[in-house]
Design an enzyme around this catalytic site. Structure first.
Site, PDB file in Angstrom:
ATOM      1  N   ASP A  69       0.437  -1.338  -0.612  1.00  0.00           N
ATOM      2  CA  ASP A  69       0.113  -0.134  -0.285  1.00  0.00           C
ATOM      3  C   ASP A  69       1.126   1.271   0.348  1.00  0.00           C
ATOM      4  O   ASP A  69       2.191   1.317  -0.131  1.00  0.00           O
ATOM      5  CB  ASP A  69      -0.719  -0.167   1.480  1.00  0.00           C
ATOM      6  N   ASN A 138      -7.578  -2.933  14.400  1.00  0.00           N
ATOM      7  CA  ASN A 138      -8.682  -3.133  14.148  1.00  0.00           C
ATOM      8  C   ASN A 138      -9.564  -4.767  12.443  1.00  0.00           C
ATOM      9  O   ASN A 138     -10.496  -4.560  12.453  1.00  0.00           O
ATOM     10  CB  ASN A 138     -10.090  -1.902  13.296  1.00  0.00           C
ATOM     11  N   HIS A 140      -7.502  -4.642  10.289  1.00  0.00           N
ATOM     12  CA  HIS A 140      -7.461  -4.486   8.607  1.00  0.00           C
ATOM     13  C   HIS A 140      -5.761  -5.530   8.538  1.00  0.00           C
ATOM     14  O   HIS A 140      -5.016  -5.167   8.741  1.00  0.00           O
ATOM     15  CB  HIS A 140      -7.270  -3.191   8.890  1.00  0.00           C
ATOM     16  N   GLU A 145      -9.435  -2.011   5.027  1.00  0.00           N
ATOM     17  CA  GLU A 145     -10.394  -1.819   6.532  1.00  0.00           C
ATOM     18  C   GLU A 145     -11.259  -2.724   6.588  1.00  0.00           C
ATOM     19  O   GLU A 145     -12.006  -2.939   5.353  1.00  0.00           O
ATOM     20  CB  GLU A 145     -10.658   0.255   6.419  1.00  0.00           C
TER      21      GLU A 145
HETATM   22  C1  GLP Z   1      -0.374   0.642   8.659  1.00  0.00           C
HETATM   23  C2  GLP Z   1       0.193  -0.603   7.264  1.00  0.00           C
HETATM   24  C3  GLP Z   1      -0.371  -1.723   7.380  1.00  0.00           C
HETATM   25  C4  GLP Z   1       0.213  -2.398   9.191  1.00  0.00           C
HETATM   26  C5  GLP Z   1      -0.569  -1.720   9.524  1.00  0.00           C
HETATM   27  C6  GLP Z   1       0.398  -2.130  11.449  1.00  0.00           C
HETATM   28  O1  GLP Z   1      -1.840   0.090   8.685  1.00  0.00           O
HETATM   29  N1  GLP Z   1      -0.996  -0.619   5.904  1.00  0.00           N
HETATM   30  O2  GLP Z   1      -0.239  -2.419   6.169  1.00  0.00           O
HETATM   31  O3  GLP Z   1      -0.139  -3.832   8.973  1.00  0.00           O
HETATM   32  O4  GLP Z   1       0.041  -0.777   9.729  1.00  0.00           O
HETATM   33  O5  GLP Z   1       1.253  -1.617  11.571  1.00  0.00           O
HETATM   34  P1  GLP Z   1       2.225  -1.932  12.852  1.00  0.00           P
HETATM   35  O6  GLP Z   1       2.942  -2.716  12.445  1.00  0.00           O
HETATM   36  O7  GLP Z   1       2.566  -0.511  12.675  1.00  0.00           O
HETATM   37  O8  GLP Z   1       1.673  -2.230  14.167  1.00  0.00           O
END
Ligand code: GLP
Length: 246
Positions: A69, A138, A140, A145
């Protein structure tokens, strides 16, 4: 089609285990197509891969990659863009060839065309061998989402308020946090031959439990992974703390 569950003690062990999966994939096929993730969770995994590369045991010279992304509106020089993150944590630290790394362009003028082209490029690569994912609090995956369908493809999405709040720690002022992002869809991710989801910390425990034991559906996008033929969750004790019997 149950998810393989690998529970380890600490976040550092998640990084070691995840790096082992990636190394094995590259050893199996030196021109492997890796799906890559951003966020704080995979940082230690990238550090471990860089360590292996510096030790002379791992080469990315033939590896191709696609990322999950990118924030809409951020160019690759913005320090919070995912392109910047990938260069900082992996691409510039190993022998990866820049033209072998595919990322969505957050500044694309025609966003829909950018998303269509992304799907086509992944197809032209022959699909993804191993896609590494994190998980949002959440449930995702990437920026799919809650509410994202199993059939979703690469597209522009509005970020959920809790995701914007989570990400605001990374931006100087809250107003700077992007409200939209481009993301590979759930169907895009599910086409990978193997999937590796990483989670660490108690703040991920509820999402991990919902993904593994809740109802499968769009309310928890990570739950769709239970329909994949070869998906492994590598999680630490804290992220496993709401699983029954753990
Ligand atoms: C963002 C990214 C996701 C990732 C999520 C969790 O939203 N787009 O791909 O999995 O954050 O991030 P973290 O590893 O910092 O908790």
């Amino acid at each position: 089609m149950a998810i393989h569950l690998q529970i380890v003690e600490h976040p550092a062990d998640v990084a070691l285990a995840a790096a082992q999966h990636v190394c094995a994939q590259i050893r199996e096929r030196s021109d492997a197509v890796l799906g890559l993730a951003t966020g704080s969770t995979p940082e230690a995994t990238y550090a471990e891969l860089v360590r292996n590369h510096r030790a002379g045991t791992l080469s990315f010279a033939r590896v191709r990659s696609v990322n999950l992304d990118e924030y809409r509106g951020l160019d690759g020089l913005h320090e919070q863009s995912y392109r910047y993150y990938m260069r900082q944590h992996l691409f510039d630290q190993v022998d990866m060839l820049p033209w072998n790394a595919l990322l969505l362009d957050g500044t694309a003028v025609d966003g829909a065309a950018e998303c269509r082209a992304y799907e086509e490029r992944i197809r032209a690569l022959g699909g993804v061998d191993l896609w590494m994912l994190g998980i949002g609090g959440n449930g995702h995956i990437a920026f799919n989402e809650p509410g994202s369908s199993r059939e979703s493809r690469t597209r522009c999405v509005a970020l959920a308020p809790e995701t914007i709040a989570d990400n605001s720690r990374l931006f100087a002022v809250p107003a700077e946090v992007p409200r939209q992002a481009y993301t590979a869809g759930i169907a895009t991710i599910m086409e990978a031959r193997r999937i590796l989801l990483l989670a660490t910390g108690a703040h991920k425990a509820a999402a991990v439990a919902a993904a593994l034991h809740g109802e499968v559906g769009a309310h928890c996008p990570a739950s769709f992974l239970r329909g994949h033929a070869d998906c492994t969750f590598v999680i630490d004790r804290q992220a496993a703390s709401q699983l029954p019997g753990v």
